[in-house]
Design an enzyme around this catalytic site. Structure first.
Site, short mmCIF file in Angstrom:
data_model
loop_
_atom_site.label_atom_id
_atom_site.label_comp_id
_atom_site.label_asym_id
_atom_site.label_seq_id
_atom_site.Cartn_x
_atom_site.Cartn_y
_atom_site.Cartn_z
N ASP A 290 0.83 -1.20 0.00
CA ASP A 290 0.00 0.00 0.00
C ASP A 290 0.86 1.25 0.00
OD1 ASP A 290 -2.08 1.80 0.22
OD2 ASP A 290 -2.44 1.41 2.33
N GLU A 322 -1.77 10.68 -0.49
CA GLU A 322 -3.03 9.93 -0.50
C GLU A 322 -3.40 9.49 0.91
OE1 GLU A 322 -5.57 6.22 -0.78
OE2 GLU A 322 -3.65 6.57 0.21
N GLU A 323 -2.40 9.06 1.66
CA GLU A 323 -2.67 8.55 3.01
C GLU A 323 -3.11 9.65 3.97
OE1 GLU A 323 -2.99 5.58 3.53
OE2 GLU A 323 -1.61 4.37 2.34
N ASP A 351 -4.48 0.87 -6.58
CA ASP A 351 -4.05 1.00 -5.19
C ASP A 351 -4.17 -0.35 -4.50
OD1 ASP A 351 -3.46 1.83 -2.65
OD2 ASP A 351 -5.03 3.34 -2.51
N HIS A 445 -1.43 -0.95 6.66
CA HIS A 445 -1.06 0.21 7.47
C HIS A 445 -0.24 -0.19 8.70
CE1 HIS A 445 -4.18 3.32 5.80
NE2 HIS A 445 -3.37 2.82 4.88
#
Length: 505
Positions: A290, A322-323, A351, A445
């Site tokens: 990711d 993006e995060e 993604d 994450h």
């Protein structure tokens, strides 16, 4: 722009000091002709050029770049502003530049909000709720010290200043999720004098989201599960005093970061097929799936495409931020003139393509609620999986990735994914294999999102699908709907709970 100058521009954290490079996306008529002796791209040929070893080598290199952040963060990461992300941008830029004159490369610097929570603790009564989670982009408690006060139940959903009673001053606001954004709730609580806020879920499960763009009255804010909140709600409704303390040590700041755009110099510049992935990771880990998998897929497809001619221009994008809430793609689309917007016939989002417990996920982008053409793109993905004897499943097209700004500005969009924190069902395990009841990406994450986290079988197949999508529209848009507007009916829909990978409301 020379790469050393690019990195110098990116390394500046001073607000307003970004070097803004205009996005020049027209073909350079002075550039050497690149198509002499080259065949027109075909899906079969471009798919055949995809080499799994190249993807693996790129992934290993990306992890080495993430390690450059260890001194500052204590672990590998490619979060915007880190050495790992600066090196990622350098790697993407230099790789495209090394391909010769095939692409026009542009960079687009912009201001981004970043934050990090170093420590946090919420105590309610004599309990420390296990589900308590600080919101992303939350400010710290006053002086980064614990604050104390009674827990005060806010009326309704806490979306109006009148919902906050006068005795909330000096207290900790207890607010139900719903109707408006977490950021709005936090700001209203702060404006009413609360020293902190706790937003509890209105559905089963924990609550983790973001306050979004910093606001003057934001206060330190936690999310709490519905299960953990229920006993306190009952006590407060009965008039019982529930004392609490909150502590958050965090930082929220603005930095400069950049998008990288590469467009083929050949092909009809009035009809561009565009695709993108994000170059950054979360602060918690290196992000090799990711979205290392998506951004490296784009880099490999862009590299292999240089062997061929194209009829329509192909535009690749690597988004930053993006995060942190789709910052790079939002900024890019917002900066497009109506004329430049019109040239983008469709946008494809890639993604997370290599999730270890994967499913073949296709965004359920229908024309009914999205720009016309989104459904045709969805069907292209479906047809690819079916033609390869692969199962697939539809997932919501709900604003969780970088397609969001495009469809909100009239540009057809879609994409595929291999799965994030969703739990694989028994039916999905029968369709794709893997473990029932586990996340599609158990390292989503997290620090363990390394090269070892990648499913190379899924990644190779999905990279070939990306190549197929690029080749299909680089050849022709025949049968694909014409653009009808630079605005979209999506704007009239109810606001999404998501804007990027974090809940916003």
């Amino acid at each position: 722009m020379h790469l050393s100058l690019l990195l110098l521009a990116l390394s500046s954290h001073a607000v307003g000091s970004a070097i803004q490079i205009p996005l020049v996306l027209q073909s350079d008529t002075t550039a050497p002709v690149t198509s002499i002796g080259k065949e027109l791209v075909s899906s079969e040929a471009l798919q055949g050029d995809i080499d799994l070893k190249n993807l693996e080598d790129r992934a290993n290199h990306l992890f080495e770049l993430a390690k450059l952040s260890v001194d500052d963060y204590g672990h590998p990461t490619r979060v915007i502003g880190s050495k790992g992300h600066l090196a990622t941008i350098d790697y993407i830029y230099s790789t495209i530049a090394s391909l010769g004159e095939y692409y026009t490369i542009s960079n687009q610097s912009f201001e981004a909000v970043v934050g990090d929570v170093f420590e946090s603790r919420l105590v309610i009564g004599d309990q420390v709720p296990k589900s308590a989670s600080p919101m992303s982009l939350t400010p710290p408690t006053s002086d980064k010290q614990p604050v104390y006060g009674p827990l005060v139940l806010v009326e309704n959903d806490g979306c109006d200043q009148a919902d906050y009673p006068s005795h909330i001053a000096g207290a900790i606001a207890f607010i139900r999720r719903g109707t408006c954004t977490f950021g709005d709730k936090s700001a209203l609580a702060g404006k009413a004098g609360a020293v902190a806020a706790v937003i509890y879920n209105n559905a089963k499960g924990s609550l983790s989201g973001t306050l979004g763009e910093p606001a003057e009255y934001h206060v330190a804010t936690f999310g709490l599960s519905s299960e953990d909140s229920e006993p306190y709600i009952v006590d407060l409704q009965r008039g019982k005093v529930v004392n609490a303390s909150a502590y958050i040590d965090s930082i929220v700041e603005k930095i400069n970061t950049t998008n990288i755009i590469a467009q083929s110099k050949e092909g009809d510049a009035e009809n561009c097929v565009m695709l993108g992935g994000h170059s950054d990771s979360v602060v918690e880990g290196p992000g090799i799936n990711d979205d290392g998998s998506g951004s490296l897929t784009l880099l490999e497809v862009a590299t292999q495409l240089t062997k061929y001619r194209v009829n329509n221009c192909v535009r690749f994008a690597w988004w930053a931020g993006e995060e942190e809430g789709l910052l790079g793609s939002d900024y890019y689309v917002a900066m497009l003139s109506a004329e430049e917007n019109w040239k983008i016939r469709l946008f494809m989002d890639y993604d997370m393509l290599a999730s270890p417990n994967y499913a073949n996920q296709v965004y359920n982008a229908t024309n009914e609620v999205n720009p016309t053409g989104s459904e045709e793109l969805r069907d292209l993905y479906v047809e690819f999986y079916e033609s390869h004897g692969q199962n697939y499943t539809f997932i919501p097209f709900d604003g969780r990735s970088d397609y969001d700004a495009f469809i909100k500005h009239g540009i057809p969009g879609g994409g595929i994914a291999a799965g994030a924190e969703g739990v694989k069902t028994k039916e999905e395990a029968e369709m794709f294999g893997g473990a029932v009841g586990k996340w599609f990406d158990p390292c989503y994450h997290q620090l363990c999102d390394t090269v070892d986290n990648l499913n190379f079988t899924a990644w190779e197949l999905n990279t070939k699908l990306v190549a197929h999508s690029v080749a299909t529209y680089a050849i022709s848009f025949q049968g694909f709907p014409e653009r009808s507007s630079v605005e979209s009916k999506v704007l009239d829909q109810t606001a999404s709970m998501w804007h990027g990978p974090k809940l916003v409301m």
